[in-house]
Structures are given as structure tokens and as C-alpha cells.
Design an enzyme around this catalytic site. Structure first.
Site, PDB file in Angstrom:
ATOM      1  N   ASP A 131     -11.210 -21.148 -10.676  1.00 39.36           N
ATOM      2  CA  ASP A 131     -10.002 -21.210  -9.863  1.00 39.36           C
ATOM      3  C   ASP A 131      -9.625 -22.653  -9.523  1.00 39.36           C
ATOM      4  OD1 ASP A 131      -7.911 -20.192  -8.317  1.00 39.36           O
ATOM      5  OD2 ASP A 131      -9.120 -20.144  -6.500  1.00 39.36           O
ATOM      6  N   CYS A 186      -1.119   0.395 -15.246  1.00 43.50           N
ATOM      7  CA  CYS A 186      -0.460   0.584 -13.942  1.00 43.50           C
ATOM      8  C   CYS A 186       0.444   1.826 -13.994  1.00 43.50           C
ATOM      9  CB  CYS A 186       0.386  -0.637 -13.581  1.00 43.50           C
ATOM     10  SG  CYS A 186      -0.601  -2.025 -12.979  1.00 43.50           S
ATOM     11  N   CYS A 189       2.883   3.647 -11.202  1.00 33.81           N
ATOM     12  CA  CYS A 189       2.441   3.285  -9.840  1.00 33.81           C
ATOM     13  C   CYS A 189       3.189   2.053  -9.327  1.00 33.81           C
ATOM     14  CB  CYS A 189       0.941   3.011  -9.878  1.00 33.81           C
ATOM     15  SG  CYS A 189       0.268   2.397  -8.333  1.00 33.81           S
ATOM     16  N   CYS A 192       1.300  -1.260  -4.794  1.00 36.44           N
ATOM     17  CA  CYS A 192       1.149  -2.635  -4.290  1.00 36.44           C
ATOM     18  C   CYS A 192       2.497  -3.192  -3.838  1.00 36.44           C
ATOM     19  CB  CYS A 192       0.512  -3.530  -5.355  1.00 36.44           C
ATOM     20  SG  CYS A 192       1.296  -3.432  -6.970  1.00 36.44           S
ATOM     21  N   CYS A 196       3.179  -4.239   0.234  1.00 37.06           N
ATOM     22  CA  CYS A 196       3.160  -5.664   0.612  1.00 37.06           C
ATOM     23  C   CYS A 196       4.053  -5.902   1.830  1.00 37.06           C
ATOM     24  CB  CYS A 196       3.638  -6.511  -0.569  1.00 37.06           C
ATOM     25  SG  CYS A 196       3.799  -8.246  -0.106  1.00 37.06           S
ATOM     26  N   CYS A 212       3.802 -15.053   0.552  1.00 40.23           N
ATOM     27  CA  CYS A 212       2.570 -14.265   0.529  1.00 40.23           C
ATOM     28  C   CYS A 212       1.633 -14.695   1.665  1.00 40.23           C
ATOM     29  CB  CYS A 212       1.899 -14.456  -0.833  1.00 40.23           C
ATOM     30  SG  CYS A 212       0.266 -13.714  -0.940  1.00 40.23           S
ATOM     31  N   CYS A 239      -5.223 -12.113   2.499  1.00 41.60           N
ATOM     32  CA  CYS A 239      -4.693 -10.753   2.669  1.00 41.60           C
ATOM     33  C   CYS A 239      -5.169  -9.931   1.487  1.00 41.60           C
ATOM     34  CB  CYS A 239      -3.164 -10.816   2.699  1.00 41.60           C
ATOM     35  SG  CYS A 239      -2.325  -9.225   2.487  1.00 41.60           S
ATOM     36  N   CYS A 242      -2.509  -5.666  -1.179  1.00 38.82           N
ATOM     37  CA  CYS A 242      -2.094  -5.199  -2.509  1.00 38.82           C
ATOM     38  C   CYS A 242      -3.290  -4.859  -3.397  1.00 38.82           C
ATOM     39  CB  CYS A 242      -1.157  -6.201  -3.185  1.00 38.82           C
ATOM     40  SG  CYS A 242      -1.850  -7.846  -3.373  1.00 38.82           S
ATOM     41  N   CYS A 246      -4.632  -0.446  -4.353  1.00 41.19           N
ATOM     42  CA  CYS A 246      -4.629  -0.225  -5.811  1.00 41.19           C
ATOM     43  C   CYS A 246      -5.642   0.856  -6.185  1.00 41.19           C
ATOM     44  CB  CYS A 246      -4.967  -1.532  -6.530  1.00 41.19           C
ATOM     45  SG  CYS A 246      -4.995  -1.333  -8.323  1.00 41.19           S
TER      46      CYS A 246
HETATM   47 FE1  SF4 Z   1      -0.845  -1.475 -10.782  1.00 41.55          FE
HETATM   48 FE2  SF4 Z   1      -2.625  -1.317  -8.811  1.00 41.55          FE
HETATM   49 FE3  SF4 Z   1      -0.153  -2.164  -8.285  1.00 41.55          FE
HETATM   50 FE4  SF4 Z   1      -0.597   0.402  -8.868  1.00 41.55          FE
HETATM   51  S1  SF4 Z   1      -1.347  -0.718  -7.065  1.00 41.55           S
HETATM   52  S2  SF4 Z   1       1.031  -0.906  -9.704  1.00 41.55           S
HETATM   53  S3  SF4 Z   1      -2.227   0.240 -10.402  1.00 41.55           S
HETATM   54  S4  SF4 Z   1      -1.637  -3.187  -9.584  1.00 41.55           S
HETATM   55 FE1  SF4 Z   2       1.660  -9.125  -0.320  1.00 44.38          FE
HETATM   56 FE2  SF4 Z   2      -0.685  -9.528   0.885  1.00 44.38          FE
HETATM   57 FE3  SF4 Z   2      -0.580  -9.075  -1.741  1.00 44.38          FE
HETATM   58 FE4  SF4 Z   2       0.362 -11.379  -0.735  1.00 44.38          FE
HETATM   59  S1  SF4 Z   2      -1.780 -10.696  -0.737  1.00 44.38           S
HETATM   60  S2  SF4 Z   2       1.320 -10.115  -2.294  1.00 44.38           S
HETATM   61  S3  SF4 Z   2       1.225 -10.656   1.219  1.00 44.38           S
HETATM   62  S4  SF4 Z   2       0.013  -7.639  -0.099  1.00 44.38           S
END
Ligand code: SF4
Ligand code: SF4
Length: 378
Positions: A131, A186, A189, A192, A196, A212, A239, A242, A246
Site C-alpha cells: 500500500d 457482484c 447487488c 455497498c 455508504c 469517503c 470506515c 461498505c 458485502c
Molecule cells: Fe459487490 Fe459486495 Fe458491493 Fe455487493 S456489497 S455490490 S457484492 S462489492
Molecule cells: Fe462509504 Fe465508508 Fe465505504 Fe468510504 S469506507 S465508501 S464512506 S462506506
């Protein structure tokens, strides 16, 4: 050892042993999403993270050989961390509850290079990152067969979900590449995107990092924009929402091995925010010496805590917030004023009024104090 197949097998086995159950190999062609990354930067979605959009970083991201000219293979690695709890009330992102992954994984990446060199009996040109480098690592990981990039922009593996650290070693030797992961799981779905809180996932696969919570609570050094403060809830470092929602993170095998340093420290699993707000610089440095949280610095961390306390509207926080109206950091004073305005009540109002009479030199803090006071008296 010159048998490429056998060398590849041995390196993968050693990577597994060192705490990387996910291992794949790819070649140093340009990443598929390089144009997307450039458009993303041009749209300003990287916020104040200027290093992401610099010319030098772009050149290096466009072609791994711009980082290591001798590069012939890239070893992509994943090391899991504990899944975020699906329950509400978590305050620190799951990856950050203990030791800094840069330290733990960096040392293991070095050991893996050493193993390779010992096995070959010669030095191998290499460059490793976790990273930390100008590499589109999710692209490379997908190409190395580790998973697909989900709509929440994380790399997802069918077995491990998305809660693992990615790392890579660029190598000046040929290893057997793995087939890319070409399918996408995905489906229809959108959990996420729907969950958010700040609307940072502006479309599937597209994150506006400048909104974010992870960016705001860790990378962003300024006053948090007013319109976003309520949306931060009680997240004080990162955070997980998301990833929490999942489905690929819901049902993971129990026997996934996680390195010791990644299990959450007891005192970070259940933080008393009122006590945390009292951290001096020395106490902060000692508490987070080997933790990713040190990146936010004391002023960013206490700024985030002030917002969380304001969002919780806890009367028990009024005294400590009133005290930090005298803190030497304007960032902390300003957000403490905001939080007192959110909590309200006679005592909060009085401490704001006292602060308003003092000679606050910082115009932004002064504005915060007056706005909070105004909100409480209208
Ligand atoms: Fe894809 Fe997970 Fe988002 Fe659903 S929650 S759209 S499976 S990344
Ligand atoms: Fe949204 Fe939190 Fe995911 Fe950032 S980390 S995209 S604020 S759910």
C-alpha cells in the site's frame, strides 16, 4: 535453482508460510485500469492526496518497469485481517485495531525476497510495497488471479472476501504467471452503494475519495466540511460499512489464519470516547506508536473524536469538550466547539460563550464558536 516451475512452487509455499495465504503471479504489462485511474484523478476524486496524481506517480503506475526496469514477474500477495463486525457502533476500521500492517508485512516481504535469493544463490533485483508504492495493486492482483474488483472498489476473493491486505514484490526473474481472474461476482447487488453514508460510491466501481470517511478521518488534515460531519457517525479512524454489508464478507471459513498483530487490541475494541478526548501528545504517541492510527496524528484523531461525541450528543462529554476549547491545536478547538453546539444545554452554551469572549486568534475556530453559539441561542 533454474527450474522455473519448481522455483514458483517454492516461493508460493514460503509466502503461505510467512502469512500470505493469497499468492498469485503476473507479468509487468500496464495495468488495465490505468486510463480509468487518470480520469479519476482528473475528476479530483483523490481529494488532497496530491501524491496520487503527480506526474511521477502516474508514469510509474502506467508501467511497473518504470519502477523496476529489470522487472519480469510480479508476486501479488494477500494477508487477511479480522472481518469487521456487522453490528453498529464500531469506531475504528477493522484493519487498524492493532499493529501497523506496513511494519508487520514489510518485514515479511523482506524475508520472502531473502528466501528467493538464498534459493537461487544470487541477488535478485526487487522492489516491494504494501500500500506504499505507485502501483495499481488491485489491477495487478486481479491479473494474478486473486479476485475481482467489486462495486465497492475493493478486491474481493471468493474465500477471503475483501478483508485482507495487499502487497506486491516486483522481481527481476521469471516465474510462472497465474491466469487472471476474469469473472465478476457482484451480480445485481448494490448493498455497498446503498449503505455508504456519505454517497462516496458515486457509481459502481467509482469512489469519490474526497467524501469517503476513510479519507476524511485519516488523510484529510483540515476542518471536516460541515455538511459531512453528521454523516461520519461515530467513526473515528476509517470506515468499514461498505465491507460490512458485502455478502462476500459474511461467510468466511473459520480456519482462516490471521497474523497475531492484526487481532484488535482490547482497549481499541471498546473505546471510551470521553477519556480518549483527554489524550495528550505524549499519551497519543505512546498509545499508537506501532499502530496505523498514528497517521491521523493527535490533532486529526481528536478532531474525529470530537465529531463522534457531537454526533452522539452525549452530555457526559461536555466537560472534556469545554476543556479542549483551550487546546493548542485549532483543528481540535474548532471541532470541539461544533460538538458542544450539537450537544447543547446550559453548560455547553456557557463554555462556548466564555470561549467567544476570549481572544481566539484563529478565524476558522472563531467562526465555529460563533456558529455553534448562534445555533444554541436562536
Ligand atoms: Fe459487490 Fe459486495 Fe458491493 Fe455487493 S456489497 S455490490 S457484492 S462489492
Ligand atoms: Fe462509504 Fe465508508 Fe465505504 Fe468510504 S469506507 S465508501 S464512506 S462506506
Amino acid at each position: 535453482m533454474r527450474d522455473k516451475k519448481e522455483l514458483t512452487r517454492k516461493v508460493k509455499q514460503e509466502a503461505n508460510r510467512l502469512g500470505f495465504p493469497l499468492v498469485g503471479i503476473t507479468t509487468p504489462e500496464s495495468p488495465e485500469h490505468f486510463d480509468f485511474y487518470q480520469e479519476w484523478c482528473a475528476a479530483g476524486f483523490h481529494g488532497t492526496m496530491g501524491w496520487m496524481a503527480s506526474k511521477r506517480a502516474s508514469e510509474r503506475r502506467s508501467d511497473p518497469k518504470n519502477i523496476l526496469p529489470e522487472c519480469e514477474s510480479i508476486l501479488m500477495l494477500g494477508s487477511p485481517y479480522p472481518s469487521p463486525s456487522p453490528t453498529a457502533g464500531e469506531k475504528i476500521a477493522a484493519y487498524a485495531g492493532n499493529q501497523d500492517y506496513h511494519e508487520i508485512l514489510g518485514e515479511r516481504l523482506q524475508r520472502l525476497v531473502h528466501f528467493l535469493e538464498e534459493t537461487l544463490g544470487e541477488a535478485v533485483p526487487n522492489r516491494w510495497y504494501t500500500d506504499t508504492g505507485p502501483v495499481l495493486e488491485r489491477d495487478l492482483a486481479q491479473r494474478a488471479g486473486l479476485g475481482w474488483i467489486g462495486k465497492n472498489t475493493t478486491l474481493i476473493n471468493k474465500e477471503f472476501g475483501s478483508t485482507f491486505f495487499l502487497a506486491e514484490i516486483l522481481l527481476g526473474i521469471k516465474l510462472d504467471p497465474d491466469p487472471p481472474f476474469l469473472s465478476q461476482h457482484c451480480g445485481t447487488c448494490t448493498r455497498c452503494l446503498d449503505a455508504c453514508p456519505t454517497g462516496s460510491l458515486i457509481a459502481p466501481y467509482t469512489l469519490d475519495a474526497s467524501r469517503c470517511i476513510s479519507y476524511l478521518t485519516i488523510e484529510y488534515r483540515e476542518m471536516i466540511p460541515l455538511e459531512l460531519r453528521h454523516l461520519l457517525g461515530d467513526w473515528i479512524f476509517g470506515c468499514d460499512i461498505c465491507q460490512q454489508v458485502c455478502p462476500w464478507n459474511q461467510q468466511k471459513p473459520e480456519d482462516i489464519e490471521i497474523l497475531d498483530g492484526f487481532f484488535p487490541r482490547e482497549e481499541l475494541s471498546n473505546i471510551d470516547l470521553v477519556e480518549e478526548m483527554k489524550l495528550s501528545q505524549d499519551a497519543f504517541s505512546a498509545k499508537f506508536k506501532n499502530s496505523p492510527i498514528k497517521r491521523a496524528k493527535r490533532k486529526g484523531y481528536l478532531r474525529n473524536i470530537a465529531i463522534a461525541l457531537g454526533n452522539q450528543k452525549s452530555k457526559a462529554a461536555v466537560s472534556v469538550l469545554a476543556a479542549v476549547l483551550q487546546d493548542q491545536e485549532p483543528l481540535i478547538r474548532g471541532h470541539a466547539a461544533w460538538a458542544l453546539g450539537e450537544i447543547g444545554g446550559e453548560k455547553a452554551q456557557k463554555s462556548l460563550a466564555d470561549a467567544a469572549f476570549q481572544d481566539e486568534k484563529n478565524p476558522q475556530v472563531k467562526e465555529e464558536i460563533l456558529r455553534a453559539l448562534n445555533n444554541l441561542t436562536k
